[in-house]
Motif scaffolding. Structure first.
Motif, PDB file in Angstrom:
ATOM      1  N   ALA A  70       0.496  -1.098  -0.171  1.00  0.00           N
ATOM      2  CA  ALA A  70       0.079   0.021  -0.015  1.00  0.00           C
ATOM      3  C   ALA A  70       1.065   0.597  -0.327  1.00  0.00           C
ATOM      4  N   LEU A  71       1.771   0.835   0.490  1.00  0.00           N
ATOM      5  CA  LEU A  71       2.807   2.384   0.599  1.00  0.00           C
ATOM      6  C   LEU A  71       3.711   2.630  -0.892  1.00  0.00           C
ATOM      7  N   THR A  72       3.718   1.854  -2.193  1.00  0.00           N
ATOM      8  CA  THR A  72       4.043   2.236  -3.641  1.00  0.00           C
ATOM      9  C   THR A  72       2.831   2.356  -4.075  1.00  0.00           C
ATOM     10  N   HIS A  73       1.453   2.301  -3.518  1.00  0.00           N
ATOM     11  CA  HIS A  73       0.289   2.604  -4.005  1.00  0.00           C
ATOM     12  C   HIS A  73       0.640   4.199  -3.696  1.00  0.00           C
ATOM     13  N   ARG A  74       0.605   4.765  -1.861  1.00  0.00           N
ATOM     14  CA  ARG A  74       0.091   5.803  -2.548  1.00  0.00           C
ATOM     15  C   ARG A  74       1.250   6.946  -2.235  1.00  0.00           C
ATOM     16  N   GLN A  75       2.949   6.279  -2.707  1.00  0.00           N
ATOM     17  CA  GLN A  75       3.870   7.008  -3.406  1.00  0.00           C
ATOM     18  C   GLN A  75       3.735   7.444  -4.105  1.00  0.00           C
ATOM     19  N   ARG A  76       2.931   6.750  -4.971  1.00  0.00           N
ATOM     20  CA  ARG A  76       2.538   6.542  -6.900  1.00  0.00           C
ATOM     21  C   ARG A  76       1.244   7.590  -6.620  1.00  0.00           C
ATOM     22  N   THR A  77      -0.001   8.161  -5.734  1.00  0.00           N
ATOM     23  CA  THR A  77      -0.837   8.179  -5.775  1.00  0.00           C
ATOM     24  C   THR A  77      -0.998   9.188  -4.581  1.00  0.00           C
ATOM     25  N   GLY A  78      -0.343   8.970  -3.135  1.00  0.00           N
ATOM     26  CA  GLY A  78      -0.986   9.852  -2.392  1.00  0.00           C
ATOM     27  C   GLY A  78      -1.863   9.450  -1.738  1.00  0.00           C
ATOM     28  N   GLN A  79      -2.755   8.585  -2.360  1.00  0.00           N
ATOM     29  CA  GLN A  79      -4.004   7.797  -1.941  1.00  0.00           C
ATOM     30  C   GLN A  79      -3.935   6.949  -0.473  1.00  0.00           C
ATOM     31  N   GLY A  80      -3.926   6.548   0.344  1.00  0.00           N
ATOM     32  CA  GLY A  80      -4.399   5.886   1.017  1.00  0.00           C
ATOM     33  C   GLY A  80      -5.261   5.176   1.641  1.00  0.00           C
ATOM     34  N   GLN A  81      -5.601   4.097   1.715  1.00  0.00           N
ATOM     35  CA  GLN A  81      -6.507   3.251   1.972  1.00  0.00           C
ATOM     36  C   GLN A  81      -7.098   2.028   2.734  1.00  0.00           C
ATOM     37  N   HIS A  82      -8.013   1.306   2.974  1.00  0.00           N
ATOM     38  CA  HIS A  82      -8.187   0.355   4.212  1.00  0.00           C
ATOM     39  C   HIS A  82      -7.632  -1.008   3.741  1.00  0.00           C
ATOM     40  N   ILE A  83      -7.049  -1.448   4.664  1.00  0.00           N
ATOM     41  CA  ILE A  83      -7.122  -3.230   3.952  1.00  0.00           C
ATOM     42  C   ILE A  83      -7.493  -4.203   5.154  1.00  0.00           C
ATOM     43  N   ASP A  84      -7.879  -5.658   4.686  1.00  0.00           N
ATOM     44  CA  ASP A  84      -8.906  -6.150   5.202  1.00  0.00           C
ATOM     45  C   ASP A  84      -8.459  -7.082   5.452  1.00  0.00           C
ATOM     46  N   ILE A  85      -7.654  -7.638   6.453  1.00  0.00           N
ATOM     47  CA  ILE A  85      -6.989  -9.092   6.706  1.00  0.00           C
ATOM     48  C   ILE A  85      -7.724  -9.772   7.607  1.00  0.00           C
ATOM     49  N   SER A  86      -8.209 -10.958   7.120  1.00  0.00           N
ATOM     50  CA  SER A  86      -9.162 -11.941   7.501  1.00  0.00           C
ATOM     51  C   SER A  86      -7.776 -13.372   7.936  1.00  0.00           C
ATOM     52  N   GLY A  87      -7.600 -13.757   9.407  1.00  0.00           N
ATOM     53  CA  GLY A  87      -6.905 -14.627   9.736  1.00  0.00           C
ATOM     54  C   GLY A  87      -7.256 -16.212   9.376  1.00  0.00           C
ATOM     55  N   GLN A  88      -8.908 -16.154   9.324  1.00  0.00           N
ATOM     56  CA  GLN A  88      -9.334 -17.472   8.821  1.00  0.00           C
ATOM     57  C   GLN A  88      -8.339 -17.414   6.609  1.00  0.00           C
ATOM     58  N   GLN A  89      -9.191 -16.844   6.458  1.00  0.00           N
ATOM     59  CA  GLN A  89      -8.304 -16.715   4.980  1.00  0.00           C
ATOM     60  C   GLN A  89      -6.674 -16.807   5.082  1.00  0.00           C
ATOM     61  N   SER A  90      -5.673 -16.389   5.871  1.00  0.00           N
ATOM     62  CA  SER A  90      -4.738 -16.022   5.973  1.00  0.00           C
ATOM     63  C   SER A  90      -3.772 -17.667   6.328  1.00  0.00           C
ATOM     64  N   VAL A  91      -4.180 -18.228   7.181  1.00  0.00           N
ATOM     65  CA  VAL A  91      -4.281 -19.801   7.314  1.00  0.00           C
ATOM     66  C   VAL A  91      -4.208 -20.328   6.338  1.00  0.00           C
ATOM     67  N   THR A  92      -5.395 -20.335   5.101  1.00  0.00           N
ATOM     68  CA  THR A  92      -5.738 -21.392   4.667  1.00  0.00           C
ATOM     69  C   THR A  92      -3.939 -21.507   3.588  1.00  0.00           C
ATOM     70  N   LEU A  93      -3.641 -20.559   4.261  1.00  0.00           N
ATOM     71  CA  LEU A  93      -1.975 -20.414   2.869  1.00  0.00           C
ATOM     72  C   LEU A  93      -1.359 -22.377   3.957  1.00  0.00           C
ATOM     73  N   ALA A  94      -1.383 -22.391   4.601  1.00  0.00           N
ATOM     74  CA  ALA A  94      -0.924 -23.209   5.784  1.00  0.00           C
ATOM     75  C   ALA A  94      -1.402 -25.131   5.242  1.00  0.00           C
ATOM     76  N   LEU A  95      -2.508 -24.605   4.212  1.00  0.00           N
ATOM     77  CA  LEU A  95      -2.652 -25.993   3.642  1.00  0.00           C
ATOM     78  C   LEU A  95      -2.460 -27.007   2.549  1.00  0.00           C
ATOM     79  N   LEU A  96      -0.882 -25.930   1.659  1.00  0.00           N
ATOM     80  CA  LEU A  96      -0.004 -26.569   0.938  1.00  0.00           C
ATOM     81  C   LEU A  96      -1.397 -27.058  -0.145  1.00  0.00           C
ATOM     82  N   SER A  97      -2.394 -26.024  -0.208  1.00  0.00           N
ATOM     83  CA  SER A  97      -3.415 -26.047  -1.289  1.00  0.00           C
ATOM     84  C   SER A  97      -4.261 -27.060  -1.849  1.00  0.00           C
TER      85      SER A  97
END
Length: 588
Positions: free
Chosen positions: A171-198
């Motif tokens: 997001a910092l690279t996006h802001r550096q280019r545009t000056g815009q902030g944003q909302h980032i939505d992190i779900s623990g459930q979705q993050s842990v799915t990476l540990a399923l090895l697909s």
């Protein structure tokens, strides 16, 4: 020498589910101000989780719901807001997205919660147990004849917080280019799915559902054991019956034969094809028993330390199941200075070693901020970004994703590295992923397979791990293949590899050679034990790293041996640290 994030101000309102994100940013040099509600002040003195993840932060004991004037003043000056109550709860407290944008148009607002800020579970209460259960990770962890398990030390917060830290840098690279902030939505459930090895793709691709398989697995009616009893504890030994593992198995069986524990005929198996032949019923349990029995006898007569020394010296897929205490006291980590003694106690060292911009790992209280409201508008910020110095480390291309213009030459393999470069590709980077047909990537040799057919090109884990990349095969033993790689090295901003230490130097593509071709290139080397220390020659996979880093010992029933985590667990945690290292080096 200023740290890579020394100009970043972070206001951290998270609870224990999001604390690690702010701590990672603080480790990279950011000025992180942690607000702790008065009712949780005791945690700062008595709870190791809070102590560990507030290192390097400035801490203020105050309720952000009650000290609204101070909070608004700090929000006006902040670059990043971290919270773990979710966007709906923030709105109920009067901090809607619209109001935050009015206060600070460039603010990057990050919500780190169990189930995300939208969807039917967004308002659910959650814990590590319920988040990991909902992700599917519990279902595949443990032994087949017992109930599902979680890793006893909470993990969901780590997956979510590390994802959030990567998202902040993107997001910092996006802001550096545009000056815009944003909302980032992190779900623990979705993050842990990476540990399923697909394995979450099983149903989508037509693969039989994954099952719990601690201590080994069954192929065509043949049980292949992977955990054995040593003289002083448990040891994980991967039996090399897939093509990428055949050479490891040849070395292991040569040792078994040296000790007189197998027949000479057992040295002549075509190890790379054994798994396929078991699935086809061409190798029976009776035929396999002498091989497995020889390995079991070899391990039973030795200590964990002796087996680890042999694994390093002989390049074997053997790993002792170490406790966290064993790890912290290991000579390897001492020599790497990873366990650091400080006045406030011992702490772990940096998650990556960056030669030109080492992580500062501050322990003291961060400096106080000015309380004056910001006068920088979104237009001003965009003007500053377009006319000021370019800190992104690559030539940006507007309108094609925040990382458009970034060029990555990816020689990573399996998951820990390629998962990180996929993150970059997802946000616009051009990633060229190089493979070899002579040494087929391990991730092409594990399920789920499309329609359940065990073929390298049908490996769904390969397809998802390398999604959005350009893929090429090169034979680097030929002049033509090496010339193509040199062209790509001249083109790239980032060059990644995950060979054993010393291999790329012997190939002629080590850092000094590559730097002569491209002086501004960033090179990332990712391996199990790092590039230095007595264990650095150790080669293997995340299953083994999970054993020697303490994760494996943290999972199991009280009346049974440790069952270990599902799959190559450290591959899933390392994805985020590889991505953070790359993005941090680009900022430098």
């Amino acid at each position: 020498r200023p740290a890579m994030l020394s100009d970043l101000r972070v206001l951290d309102l998270t609870d224990q589910f999001g604390l690690m994100c702010g701590q990672l940013l603080a480790d990279m040099g950011a000025d992180v101000q942690q607000w702790v509600p008065p009712e949780r002040e005791a945690l700062l003195r008595g709870d190791r989780h809070w102590q560990a993840y507030t290192l390097g932060k400035g801490v203020r004991v105050a309720s952000w719901l009650e000290a609204q004037d101070d909070l608004l003043a700090q929000l006006a000056e902040a670059d990043v807001l971290l919270e773990s109550v979710g966007i709906a709860a923030m709105a109920r407290a009067g901090l809607t997205r619209e109001r935050l944008e009015q206060i600070n148009p460039g603010l990057i607002h990050v919500s780190i919660t169990g189930f995300g800020s939208s969807g039917p579970k967004s308002d659910y209460a959650y814990s590590d147990l319920t988040v990991t259960a909902a992700s599917g990770h519990l279902f595949v962890t443990g032994s087949a004849d017992r109930a599902p398990l979680r890793i006893s030390c909470p993990q969901a917060h780590g997956h979510a917080s590390a994802d959030a830290a990567v998202a902040v840098l993107i997001a910092l690279t996006h802001r550096q280019r545009t000056g815009q902030g944003q909302h980032i939505d992190i779900s623990g459930q979705q993050s842990v799915t990476l540990a399923l090895l697909s394995r979450g793709l099983d149903g989508a691709v037509g693969q039989d559902k994954a099952e719990r398989s601690a201590y080994g697995g069954t192929l065509g009616g043949v049980h292949v054991q992977n955990q054995f009893q040593a003289r002083d504890g448990w040891v994980v030994a991967l039996q090399g019956i897939l093509p990428p593992l055949a050479a490891f198995m040849e070395r292991l069986m040569a040792w078994v034969h040296e000790e007189g524990l197998c027949a000479e005929a057992d040295l002549r198996w075509n190890w790379g094809q054994v798994a396929a032949e078991m699935m086809q019923g061409r190798i029976t349990a009776e035929q396999w028993a002498p091989v497995q029995g020889g390995i079991e006898a070899l391990i039973a007569g030795r200590t964990k330390a002796e087996l680890m020394d042999a694994a390093v010296a002989r390049r074997l897929l053997i790993a002792p199941v170490l406790t966290v205490g064993d790890v912290l006291d290991s000579e390897h980590l001492k020599q790497r200075e990873f366990v650091q003694s400080r006045p406030e106690g011992r702490r772990l060292g940096p998650f990556a070693r960056l030669a030109a911009s080492p992580l500062p790992l501050r322990a003291g209280v961060a400096q106080s901020w000015e309380a004056a409201p910001s006068t920088l508008s979104a237009t001003d910020a965009a003007t500053d970004a377009s006319t000021g110095p370019e800190p992104l480390g690559f030539l940006p291309q507007p309108g094609q994703g925040p990382l458009a213009g970034l060029k990555v030459l990816d020689l990573f393999w399996v998951v820990a590295g390629p998962g990180a470069t996929r993150m970059l590709a997802d946000y616009g980077a051009t990633v060229v992923h190089v493979e070899s047909t002579r040494r087929v990537d391990m991730v092409r040799n594990v399920p789920p397979y499309i329609e359940g057919v065990m073929e390298p090109e049908r490996a769904a884990c390969h397809h998802t791990t390398n999604c959005n990349k350009l893929n090429i095969t090169l034979d680097l033993s030929t002049t033509e293949g090496r010339d193509v790689l040199k062209d790509l090295l001249r083109w790239a901003d980032v060059y990644t590899e995950s060979f054993a230490p010393g291999v790329v130097d012997r190939m002629g593509f080590g850092y000094e050679v590559v730097k002569a071709l491209n002086p501004e290139i960033i090179m990332v080397s990712s391996c199990l034990m790092g590039q230095s220390g007595p264990w650095s020659p150790y080669a293997g996979y995340g299953n083994l790293a999970a054993a020697v880093s303490g994760f494996h010992a943290l999972t199991g029933q009280p009346d049974m041996p440790p069952t270990g985590c599902y799959g190559p667990y450290t591959d899933f945690t390392s994805v985020r640290f590889n991505a953070l290292a790359i993005l941090g080096a680009l900022r430098h």
